[in-house]
Design a protein around this motif. Structure first.
Motif, short mmCIF file in Angstrom:
data_model
loop_
_atom_site.label_atom_id
_atom_site.label_comp_id
_atom_site.label_asym_id
_atom_site.label_seq_id
_atom_site.Cartn_x
_atom_site.Cartn_y
_atom_site.Cartn_z
N UNK A 1 10.09 1.21 1.14
CA UNK A 1 9.11 2.28 1.03
C UNK A 1 9.34 3.07 -0.25
N UNK A 2 8.45 4.02 -0.51
CA UNK A 2 8.53 4.80 -1.74
C UNK A 2 9.86 5.55 -1.86
N UNK A 3 10.27 6.21 -0.78
CA UNK A 3 11.50 7.00 -0.85
C UNK A 3 12.72 6.11 -1.10
N UNK B 1 0.91 2.07 -8.32
CA UNK B 1 1.92 2.51 -7.34
C UNK B 1 1.25 3.13 -6.11
N UNK B 2 0.24 3.96 -6.35
CA UNK B 2 -0.40 4.65 -5.23
C UNK B 2 -1.36 3.75 -4.46
N UNK B 3 -1.84 2.69 -5.08
CA UNK B 3 -2.60 1.68 -4.34
C UNK B 3 -1.67 0.86 -3.44
N UNK B 4 -0.52 0.49 -3.99
CA UNK B 4 0.43 -0.32 -3.23
C UNK B 4 1.01 0.45 -2.05
N UNK B 5 1.34 1.72 -2.30
CA UNK B 5 2.06 2.48 -1.29
C UNK B 5 1.67 3.95 -1.42
N UNK B 6 0.56 4.35 -0.80
CA UNK B 6 0.04 5.72 -0.98
C UNK B 6 0.84 6.77 -0.21
N UNK B 7 2.15 6.77 -0.44
CA UNK B 7 3.06 7.71 0.21
C UNK B 7 3.23 8.93 -0.68
N UNK B 8 3.31 10.10 -0.10
CA UNK B 8 3.65 11.29 -0.87
C UNK B 8 4.14 12.37 0.07
#
Length: 230
Positions: free
Chosen positions: A57-59, A184-191
């Motif tokens: 995941x992003x984190x 990046x935000x298309x692949x994994x729209x985490x925030x």
């Protein structure tokens, strides 16, 4: 999952090649892996250098990157300390990295002149990061750090410009940085919201005392940003 457009296979077909020969570094390894999953019969010679785990995941990915940059900085600092003429940044690795941390904090408060521009802490971070990708750039990094400690940010700015593919006239060779955010935000729209970032500091400082908080703030990158694929 990673977005791979069928046009990538159209490129192979247009070249008249039966299989795809591919070199991917960093994020390019994720693209290569996605292509191989979609078109396994078309995979020729693939080199994936610095492979990214697409399951992270992003984190977790940000923590891994922070640790990777710290490892590269440790190697640079150790090389400097072991120099026959001594290291201008400090007597040991810890001292070298404390010098760099202090310098970044000072630049954050008071940006440095860099020609007709000003080197911010963000620019300095990108300049240092750019030079850590390749051992051959360590000599330029040393020159940039020595110059910045003397109050001139020009060399670190040049390194940051190279990272961003910025031309001397202010134009850019590509849309690299915009594309990075979009992809990046298309692949994994985490925030996470900005107010929650300080909760991440302990984990990211442990991963990288020098770069950790920069990567912690990067967790906000997709906040309020919704890219759409056509």
């Amino acid at each position: 999952g990673t977005v791979v457009n069928v046009r990538e296979d159209e490129l192979r077909a247009a070249l008249g090649e039966r299989t795809m020969s591919y070199f991917g570094a960093s994020y390019g390894t994720e693209l290569g892996a996605a292509y191989a999953q979609l078109f396994p019969q078309r995979v020729g010679r693939f080199v994936l250098d610095g492979a990214i785990d697409p399951e992270l995941g992003m984190r977790a990915s940000s923590l891994q990157q922070a640790k990777g940059f710290q490892t590269a900085l440790d190697a640079y600092a150790a090389n400097c300390v072991q120099s026959s003429i001594g290291c201008f940044l400090g007597k040991d690795v810890a001292a070298v990295e404390q010098t760099i941390r202090t310098m970044l904090e000072q630049i954050a408060a008071h940006p440095l002149p860099a020609g007709d521009r000003m080197l911010t802490a963000g620019d300095a971070y990108y300049g240092i990061s750019a030079a850590l990708y390749n051992r051959g750039y360590w000599i330029v990094l040393s020159a940039g750090l020595r110059s910045a400690l003397g109050g001139n940010g020009s060399i670190l700015m040049q390194l940051a410009d190279a990272y961003a593919e910025r031309n001397a006239d202010g134009s850019f060779k590509s849309n690299l940085l915009e594309a990075f955010t979009d992809i990046t935000c298309l692949d994994n729209p985490y925030s996470i919201p900005y107010r929650q970032v300080p909760r991440q500091f302990a984990a990211f400082d442990k991963a990288s005392p020098v770069f950790g908080r920069t990567f912690a703030w990067s967790l906000t990158m997709c906040d309020g940003f919704t890219p759409r694929s056509d």
